[in-house]
Scaffold this motif. Structure first.
Motif, PDB file in Angstrom:
ATOM      1  N   LEU A  21      -7.976  -0.291 -15.075  1.00  9.87           N
ATOM      2  CA  LEU A  21      -6.817   0.584 -14.854  1.00  9.87           C
ATOM      3  C   LEU A  21      -6.271   1.128 -16.166  1.00  9.87           C
ATOM      4  N   ASP A  22      -7.136   1.233 -17.168  1.00 10.63           N
ATOM      5  CA  ASP A  22      -6.667   1.717 -18.468  1.00 10.63           C
ATOM      6  C   ASP A  22      -6.211   3.175 -18.429  1.00 10.63           C
ATOM      7  N   PHE A  23      -6.534   3.888 -17.355  1.00  7.71           N
ATOM      8  CA  PHE A  23      -6.111   5.293 -17.198  1.00  7.71           C
ATOM      9  C   PHE A  23      -4.766   5.414 -16.470  1.00  7.71           C
TER      10      PHE A  23
ATOM     11  N   ILE B  77      -2.920  -5.560  -5.124  1.00  9.27           N
ATOM     12  CA  ILE B  77      -2.597  -4.232  -4.600  1.00  9.27           C
ATOM     13  C   ILE B  77      -3.087  -3.139  -5.548  1.00  9.27           C
ATOM     14  N   LEU B  78      -2.888  -3.323  -6.842  1.00 11.15           N
ATOM     15  CA  LEU B  78      -3.359  -2.340  -7.824  1.00 11.15           C
ATOM     16  C   LEU B  78      -4.878  -2.178  -7.739  1.00 11.15           C
ATOM     17  N   GLY B  79      -5.572  -3.293  -7.568  1.00 12.57           N
ATOM     18  CA  GLY B  79      -7.031  -3.227  -7.435  1.00 12.57           C
ATOM     19  C   GLY B  79      -7.447  -2.477  -6.178  1.00 12.57           C
ATOM     20  N   TYR B  80      -6.696  -2.678  -5.107  1.00 13.42           N
ATOM     21  CA  TYR B  80      -7.003  -1.993  -3.849  1.00 13.42           C
ATOM     22  C   TYR B  80      -6.765  -0.488  -3.969  1.00 13.42           C
TER      23      TYR B  80
ATOM     24  N   GLY C 270      -1.794  -6.902   4.073  1.00 11.17           N
ATOM     25  CA  GLY C 270      -2.613  -5.953   4.833  1.00 11.17           C
ATOM     26  C   GLY C 270      -1.831  -4.737   5.259  1.00 11.17           C
ATOM     27  N   ARG C 271      -0.555  -4.922   5.569  1.00 10.79           N
ATOM     28  CA  ARG C 271       0.278  -3.805   5.980  1.00 10.79           C
ATOM     29  C   ARG C 271       0.479  -2.834   4.828  1.00 10.79           C
ATOM     30  N   ALA C 272       0.683  -3.365   3.618  1.00  7.93           N
ATOM     31  CA  ALA C 272       0.805  -2.496   2.446  1.00  7.93           C
ATOM     32  C   ALA C 272      -0.498  -1.739   2.221  1.00  7.93           C
ATOM     33  N   PHE C 273      -1.628  -2.410   2.420  1.00  8.08           N
ATOM     34  CA  PHE C 273      -2.929  -1.768   2.239  1.00  8.08           C
ATOM     35  C   PHE C 273      -3.114  -0.602   3.208  1.00  8.08           C
ATOM     36  N   ALA C 274      -2.651  -0.753   4.445  1.00  6.98           N
ATOM     37  CA  ALA C 274      -2.798   0.320   5.432  1.00  6.98           C
ATOM     38  C   ALA C 274      -2.091   1.586   4.968  1.00  6.98           C
TER      39      ALA C 274
END
Length: 441
Positions: free
Chosen positions: A325-327, A281-284, A252-256
């Motif tokens: 995430l193909d881009f 994380i990549l999806g977020y 959650g801290r990384a997400f913030a």
């Protein structure tokens, strides 16, 4: 406001952790911290920069009513003046000792004087103590911010509240916004090594921006005549005293930090590859419409003869397991050896340009009409129509598609339109946002 400065004053009784909170928010050890009550007597000021919004933070001595000490009475008088001349008060309480008589008196004083204040329950180091803090709702408080200044928990929520009360920037100030690049990843993948390499590789460091919270470090740097703010974050790790929620908290801290960024460089270890935490994380990052770059670190550990084969494995893995995430550009680097960093920097600059790219409506609709002609939307009653589309904003690039029945357009068809836009206009490394609006002919 006085002197055009937004002022925030920290108040509370003695030994509730006001100075610890002050030090963490300004990211300096300016106030003396000690377990002995009454260490802070004079007010101490510091500057805070949070998401580009600046304010003055003021620490005060502990409030102790009905005390014969003359110095304590002078402290009270000084605090009265500061409260009258500030914009927000952070009323700090101790969640461990709970609600005390002096807490009630401070609350009544703030409420009587109609001050904009919030209650910050400090020392919430674990879930049990957080539950203790709910006792303060007895005062009639609508919202309590539960934090741990010592462990830097939930301080970002307090900062977010403060800046939400600061008047919005002018149009000129918005144009001068500096892109914010955050480096994320697990522990020991080389985030800090990359951060230091990017700043020290013949760059001009403008300033080290004081404090946000926790283990975050921000530095403003000029790269190829353009300003950026690079943010190095703590790795995703387990913390003691958080019990079964340790992993959720650290993620959650990384997400913030991701939410406050324009572009995210997510770094992984070439040996470990893309793990489940990385996928999350990549999806977020994608779901929050940020610029995104995958940096595969420790490339120097791979035999030169094996590199091309391994690169292709990464490309194939993304295509198969993370097709949304193909881009996303992938760059293979060695932060320790400082190799391939120029390519990473070029990608960052390109992604930032794409993140702020605006397409003319005429050019956009030419591609849009061709896409519809080549693949019409199927409709049983033949009444569904797509009229036109336009780009309504940048950072992130946001497009609105106008139709007569928005429930008829599927997510797969929107993805088809997105692919056609990318084929014509690029947007490499940038998540695109689409809005569907219904209108009559």
């Amino acid at each position: 406001m006085r002197n055009n400065e937004f002022k925030v004053v920290i108040v509370g009784r003695e030994n509730v952790g006001k100075s610890s909170l002050f030090n963490k928010l300004i990211s300096q050890h300016k106030a003396i911290v000690d377990d002995y009550p009454g260490v802070t007597r004079d007010m101490i000021e510091g500057d805070v920069n949070w998401l580009g919004r600046k304010f003055k933070l003021i620490d005060t001595g502990g409030i102790l009513y009905d005390n014969p000490d003359k110095i304590k009475k002078l402290v009270l008088k000084q605090i009265d003046y500061l409260i009258d001349n500030c914009d927000i008060v952070l009323f700090v309480v101790d969640a461990i000792t709970g609600l005390q008589p002096d807490d009630k008196k401070i609350y009544e004083y703030l409420k009587k004087n109609n001050k904009n204040f919030i209650v910050v329950a400090n020392k919430c180091d674990n879930e049990n103590i957080v539950n203790n803090a709910y006792e303060f709702y007895k005062l009639g408080i609508e919202k309590i911010f539960t934090v741990s200044a010592e462990h830097s928990l939930n301080l970002d929520s307090v900062l977010d509240y403060i800046i939400s009360n600061i008047p919005l920037k002018t149009e000129k100030e918005e144009k001068e916004k500096i892109p914010r690049i955050t480096i994320t990843g697990k522990e020991n993948v080389g985030k800090s090594s990359l951060f230091n390499a990017l700043l020290n590789k013949e760059r001009v460091i403008v300033t080290d921006i004081p404090g946000t919270t926790r283990d975050v470090i921000d530095s403003e740097v000029v790269i190829k005549n353009k300003k950026f703010i690079f943010v190095d974050t703590a790795g995703i790790k387990k913390r003691k005293n958080i019990k079964e929620k340790v992993v959720e908290f650290s993620i959650g801290r990384a997400f913030a930090n991701i939410k406050r960024s324009d572009i995210v460089i997510h770094i992984i270890d070439v040996i470990d590859g893309i793990l489940e935490t990385d996928k999350k994380i990549l999806g977020y990052i994608h779901d929050n419409y940020k610029g995104i770059i995958l940096a595969v670190n420790k490339w120097d550990l791979i035999d030169v003869k094996e590199r091309e084969k391994l690169k292709q494995k990464y490309y194939d893995y993304i295509k198969k397991n993370l097709p949304f995430l193909d881009f996303m550009p992938i760059v293979f680097i060695s932060a320790l050896k400082k190799s391939n960093l120029e390519k990473l920097i070029d990608i960052v600059i390109n992604v930032e340009n794409q993140y702020n790219q605006r397409v003319k409506t005429s050019s956009l609709n030419k591609i849009f009409e061709e896409a519809i002609f080549n693949k019409p939307v199927s409709s049983k009653d033949g009444r569904f129509r797509m009229f036109y589309m336009t780009q309504v904003s940048v950072a992130p690039p946001t497009f609105t598609i106008f139709v007569n029945k928005k429930e008829k357009i599927s997510s797969s068809y929107i993805k088809y339109i997105e692919n056609k836009i990318r084929e014509s206009f690029g947007f490499k490394g940038v998540s695109l946002k689409f809005k569907i609006k219904q209108k009559e002919k």
